[in-house]
Scaffold this active site. Structure first.
Site, PDB file in Angstrom:
ATOM      1  N   MET A 111     -32.922 -17.231  12.767  1.00 40.47           N
ATOM      2  CA  MET A 111     -31.549 -16.745  12.969  1.00 40.47           C
ATOM      3  C   MET A 111     -30.933 -17.509  14.139  1.00 40.47           C
ATOM      4  SD  MET A 111     -30.759 -14.504  10.699  1.00 40.47           S
ATOM      5  CE  MET A 111     -29.152 -14.098  11.412  1.00 40.47           C
ATOM      6  N   ASP A 166     -26.966 -10.350   2.188  1.00 43.88           N
ATOM      7  CA  ASP A 166     -27.333  -9.713   3.453  1.00 43.88           C
ATOM      8  C   ASP A 166     -27.353  -8.188   3.292  1.00 43.88           C
ATOM      9  OD1 ASP A 166     -27.585 -11.927   5.374  1.00 43.88           O
ATOM     10  OD2 ASP A 166     -25.473 -12.286   4.888  1.00 43.88           O
ATOM     11  N   ASP A 197     -29.655 -19.483   9.540  1.00 39.25           N
ATOM     12  CA  ASP A 197     -28.593 -18.539   9.169  1.00 39.25           C
ATOM     13  C   ASP A 197     -27.810 -18.165  10.418  1.00 39.25           C
ATOM     14  OD1 ASP A 197     -27.060 -16.504   8.062  1.00 39.25           O
ATOM     15  OD2 ASP A 197     -28.753 -15.166   7.627  1.00 39.25           O
ATOM     16  N   HIS A 237     -31.702 -11.285   2.194  1.00 34.57           N
ATOM     17  CA  HIS A 237     -32.051 -11.230   3.620  1.00 34.57           C
ATOM     18  C   HIS A 237     -31.962  -9.771   4.053  1.00 34.57           C
ATOM     19  CE1 HIS A 237     -30.689 -12.408   8.007  1.00 34.57           C
ATOM     20  NE2 HIS A 237     -31.872 -11.812   7.989  1.00 34.57           N
ATOM     21  N   HIS A 282     -26.933 -15.964  -0.970  1.00 33.15           N
ATOM     22  CA  HIS A 282     -27.583 -15.257   0.136  1.00 33.15           C
ATOM     23  C   HIS A 282     -26.966 -13.861   0.239  1.00 33.15           C
ATOM     24  CE1 HIS A 282     -29.694 -15.124   4.060  1.00 33.15           C
ATOM     25  NE2 HIS A 282     -28.634 -14.499   4.525  1.00 33.15           N
ATOM     26  N   MET A 301     -31.994  -6.966   6.582  1.00 42.09           N
ATOM     27  CA  MET A 301     -31.870  -6.587   7.998  1.00 42.09           C
ATOM     28  C   MET A 301     -31.977  -5.069   8.043  1.00 42.09           C
ATOM     29  SD  MET A 301     -28.953  -9.346   8.919  1.00 42.09           S
ATOM     30  CE  MET A 301     -28.670  -9.581   7.173  1.00 42.09           C
ATOM     31  N   SER A 344     -23.429 -17.154   1.937  1.00 44.91           N
ATOM     32  CA  SER A 344     -23.628 -15.728   2.177  1.00 44.91           C
ATOM     33  C   SER A 344     -22.416 -14.940   1.703  1.00 44.91           C
ATOM     34  CB  SER A 344     -23.829 -15.474   3.670  1.00 44.91           C
ATOM     35  OG  SER A 344     -23.677 -14.085   3.929  1.00 44.91           O
ATOM     36  N   MET A 395     -27.975  -4.743   5.091  1.00 47.24           N
ATOM     37  CA  MET A 395     -28.012  -4.180   6.451  1.00 47.24           C
ATOM     38  C   MET A 395     -27.975  -2.665   6.367  1.00 47.24           C
ATOM     39  SD  MET A 395     -25.263  -6.617   8.371  1.00 47.24           S
ATOM     40  CE  MET A 395     -25.179  -8.390   8.070  1.00 47.24           C
TER      41      MET A 395
END
Ligand code: DX5
Ligand code: ZN
Length: 219
Positions: A135, A33, A173, A64, A31, A66, A8, A35
């Protein structure tokens, strides 16, 4: 199937992203993320940055999300060059419709669960998804400690997939490191996200290899 290791970049140096992408070239996916400061109390990066990462990354992108309103936003990440797009079950109204939309755009579709979300309502739907992300920390930040209580959730998902002959990948994760990855692999996960464990290592390539070997040894 051999274990996949997806570092990540949340733990990378955002001022030196291209360097830190090259540093993980021996891994399987990067990966990413995303957000939005609403679904989680943190803000990272969005479409234009994902687009540039896709252009320079030596690895395919495992995005991913979020973010709230995944139904509207997730397809844009397919168009931005992701190989896999994972959205949260808690942030979508119509997970099957969204997964089908993503798959129709040629990307893998993943569905993620916060630690407090049960997997049971999803079990019959797993064939609609290429990946289930369990998660194992509260989403939002790297460097948190692994929630041991998630191991039975992984086991139940694996048992349901094995019983139905499904090929959906199980990704984990949060808090994945040398001291946890064996137990996670033994529980049935086959895709491992690791942020601080990989980027905090003095030899990043050796850390990726060590994590992969530990996962394969316990699978
Ligand atoms: C947390 C992110 C993770 C994070 C994991 O919300 O989804 O991908 O980078 O970090 P570590 O591996 O440090 O727990
Ligand atoms: Zn993540």
């Amino acid at each position: 199937m051999p274990a996949l290791i997806n570092p990540s970049i949340l733990s990378a140096d955002f001022a030196n992203l291209e360097r830190d992408l090259q540093a993980i070239a021996a891994a399987d996916y990067v990966h990413v993320d995303v957000m939005d400061n609403h679904f989680v109390p943190n803000l990272t990066l969005g479409l234009p940055v994902v687009q540039r990462i896709a252009e320079v990354s030596p690895l395919p992108l495992d995005v991913h999300l979020m973010i709230e309103d995944a139904d509207r936003c997730a397809p844009e990440y397919a168009a931005a060059g992701a190989a896999s797009v994972t959205f949260h079950a808690e942030a979508t109204q119509a997970p099957v419709r969204l997964a089908r939309e993503l798959r129709s755009r040629g990307v893998r579709a993943g569905i993620a669960l916060r630690p407090a979300s049960p997997v049971e309502p999803l079990l019959d739907l797993l064939p609609e998804f290429d990946m289930l992300l369990v998660m194992t920390v509260e989403p939002g930040f790297g460097g948190q400690s692994f929630i041991e209580g998630m191991l039975p959730k992984i086991r139940r998902a694996r048992a349901a997939l094995d019983a139905s002959g499904g090929h959906t990948w199980i990704q984990v994760d949060g808090g994945v490191a040398r001291d946890t990855i064996g137990r996670i692999a033994a529980a049935g996960a086959n895709v491992f996200v690791a942020g601080s464990a990989v980027y905090g290592a003095s030899d990043i390539a050796a850390e990726i290899a060590a994590l992969r070997d530990l996962a394969d040894a316990h699978a």
